[in-house]
Design an enzyme around this catalytic site. Structure first.
Site, PDB file in Angstrom:
ATOM      1  N   PRO A 280      -1.394   6.807   1.820  1.00  0.00           N
ATOM      2  CG  PRO A 280      -0.656   5.103   3.341  1.00  0.00           C
ATOM      3  CD  PRO A 280      -0.733   6.614   3.131  1.00  0.00           C
ATOM      4  CG  MET A 281      -5.371   5.262  -2.505  1.00  0.00           C
ATOM      5  SD  MET A 281      -6.854   5.911  -1.820  1.00  0.00           S
ATOM      6  CE  MET A 281      -6.532   6.917  -0.336  1.00  0.00           C
ATOM      7  CG  HIS A 282      -3.778   1.598   4.019  1.00  0.00           C
ATOM      8  ND1 HIS A 282      -2.422   1.261   3.892  1.00  0.00           N
ATOM      9  CD2 HIS A 282      -3.857   2.823   4.863  1.00  0.00           C
ATOM     10  CE1 HIS A 282      -1.703   2.196   4.512  1.00  0.00           C
ATOM     11  NE2 HIS A 282      -2.607   2.982   5.037  1.00  0.00           N
ATOM     12  CG  ASP A 283      -8.910  -0.616   3.559  1.00  0.00           C
ATOM     13  OD1 ASP A 283      -8.033  -1.576   4.035  1.00  0.00           O
ATOM     14  OD2 ASP A 283      -9.657   0.145   4.436  1.00  0.00           O
TER      15      ASP A 283
ATOM     16  CB  THR B 246      -0.907   0.005   1.123  1.00  0.00           C
ATOM     17  OG1 THR B 246      -0.277   0.134   2.460  1.00  0.00           O
ATOM     18  CG2 THR B 246      -1.827  -1.317   1.207  1.00  0.00           C
TER      19      THR B 246
END
Length: 331
Positions: free
Chosen positions: A253-256, A207
Site C-alpha cells: 500500500p502506498m501510504h505516505d 491507503t
C-alpha cells in the site's frame, strides 16, 4: 499546473507546506512526489523517531532531498522518542529505514534549530504574512503535539494537517486494532486530533485502496530514468508485501504518497466527516483510532476521513511526476 523539464519545481504561487516524517520507504516516495510538484512549496522537512531513530530518519531525509536535486530544502531533526510510550520501530523498512536502497552520504549535516523551534519560526512568519502553512504528517505526531503544547497560539498559522495514520474500518497493520503511526505515539495523536485544527486523515482505509501491484509498479517505472528512477524501482520492489490474503493482491500500500496526492489532486479522493478519538490507555487497543460516524458521542465532527481513492488516477499522477526527474536530468 505543469512545468517544463528545466523549470524550477516550485514557484512563488505554490502552496507552502512542511513535511513531518520518519523516512521510511513510502516517506521517501512521498518526498520525491512533493519535490517534483510545482504546486507545492516545500518550506522544510522535519523528522521524528518512528520507522527508525531520529538520527537515521534525519539522515535519510537529507539523502532523499539530495537525490531529488534539492539540497536547498532544510531538514530539521525533531523528537527522539514518543511522549509517553516506549519506541516501537517500524517492521518493513529495514535497519536503515530505506530497505535495500543505498544512497551517497549527504553533503550536509543536520543543523539547529530543533524541528519544534523551526515550526515556531515558520508559523510566526505565516501569521505575520497571513499565509498559513499546510502540514503533511507522514509519521508519529510527536513533533506536532509538542508544538501545540508549547505554542497553542500558533494554531491559526496552520491551514490544515493532512495525516497518514489510523485505521477506522480496516484492521490495524501493527496490532489487531492499530496502525503504526498512531500506535507509535498515541498520546501525541490524541493531542493533535483534539486541537481544533482542520485535519484530513488518510488511514489504512484509504491507503489499502492504493496498492502498488506489480502491474501498477511496472507502469510507474516505465517513465522513470536516472538516479531517481533507479531509487524508486528499488523502493517499489522492496515494498511488495506479497500478501494477497491481507491485501487482495501482491504489492504494497502506498501510504505516505497519498498525503501529497491529496494536496495535488483532491478530486481523486472522497471524504466523510467524523469525530475521531484516539485510544491511549487500553493495553488491548492502544493506538486505535475510533471514528464517531453517527454522532453517538454528541461531539462535533473534527476530521475529514478519506473513504475512497481513485487508485488508477493516483498511480498515473505518481508516474507522471516522478518521470519529471528523468526529463530534467536529460535536458
Amino acid at each position: 499546473m505543469s512545468a517544463s523539464p528545466s523549470a524550477p519545481l516550485s514557484s512563488p504561487g505554490s502552496r507552502p507546506i512542511v513535511i513531518d516524517c520518519d523516512p521510511g520507504v513510502d516517506d521517501a516516495i512521498a518526498i520525491l512526489l512533493a519535490l517534483a510538484s510545482p504546486e507545492l512549496d516545500v518550506r522544510g522537512i522535519t523528522t521524528v523517531a518512528g520507522n527508525v531513530g531520529v538520527e537515521r530518519t534525519s539522515r535519510n531525509a537529507l539523502q532523499i532531498a539530495e537525490l531529488a536535486g534539492r539540497p536547498d530544502i532544510p531538514v530539521f531533526a525533531g523528537c527522539h522518542r514518543p511522549l509517553v510510550v516506549a519506541p516501537i520501530g517500524g517492521q518493513f523498512h529495514g535497519e536503515s529505514g530505506l530497505g535495500p536502497l543505498m544512497l551517497p552520504e549527504p553533503s550536509r549535516q543536520i543543523q539547529p534549530p530543533h524541528a519544534v523551534s523551526f515550526f515556531i519560526e515558520i508559523l510566526e512568519d505565516a501569521l505575520a504574512r497571513t499565509r498559513p502553512i499546510t502540514l503533511c504528517t507522514l509519521g508519529p505526531m510527536t513533533n506536532i503535539a509538542v508544538l501545540l503544547r508549547v505554542r497553542p497560539d500558533l494554531i491559526p498559522g496552520i491551514e490544515r494537517i493532512l495525516s497518514m495514520g489510523g485505521a477506522y474500518v480496516e484492521a490495524g497493520n501493527r496490532t489487531m486494532t492499530s496502525e503504526f503511526n498512531i500506535l507509535a505515539d498515541p498520546h501525541a495523536a490524541s493531542i493533535v486530533f483534539s486541537s481544533g485544527i482542520a485535519i484530513t486523515s488518510l488511514a489504512l482505509d484509504a491507503t489499502h485502496q492504493a496498492m502498488a501491484t506489480p502491474e501498477r509498479a511496472a507502469a510507474v517505472q516505465q517513465g522513470l530514468g536516472g538516479p531517481v528512477g533507479a531509487a524508486v524501482k528499488t523502493l517499489l520492489a522492496h515494498w511488495d508485501r506479497n500478501d494477497p490474503r491481507r491485501y487482495g493482491s501482491r504489492g504494497g500500500p502506498m501510504h505516505d504518497p497519498l498525503v501529497i496526492a491529496a494536496l495535488l489532486r483532491p478530486e481523486l479522493f472522497e471524504t466523510r466527516k467524523a469525530r475521531v478519538f484516539v485510544e491511549h490507555s487500553s493495553a488491548l487497543c492502544l493506538g486505535q483510532t475510533v471514528a464517531d460516524w453517527y454522532g453517538k458521542s454528541g461531539e462535533t465532527p473534527n476530521v475529514d476521513i478519506v473513504t475512497r481513492v481513485d487508485a488508477d488516477g493516483f498511480f498515473a499522477l505518481l508516474g507522471e511526476r516522478l518521470a519529471r526527474y528523468g526529463l530534467r536530468e536529460a535536458s
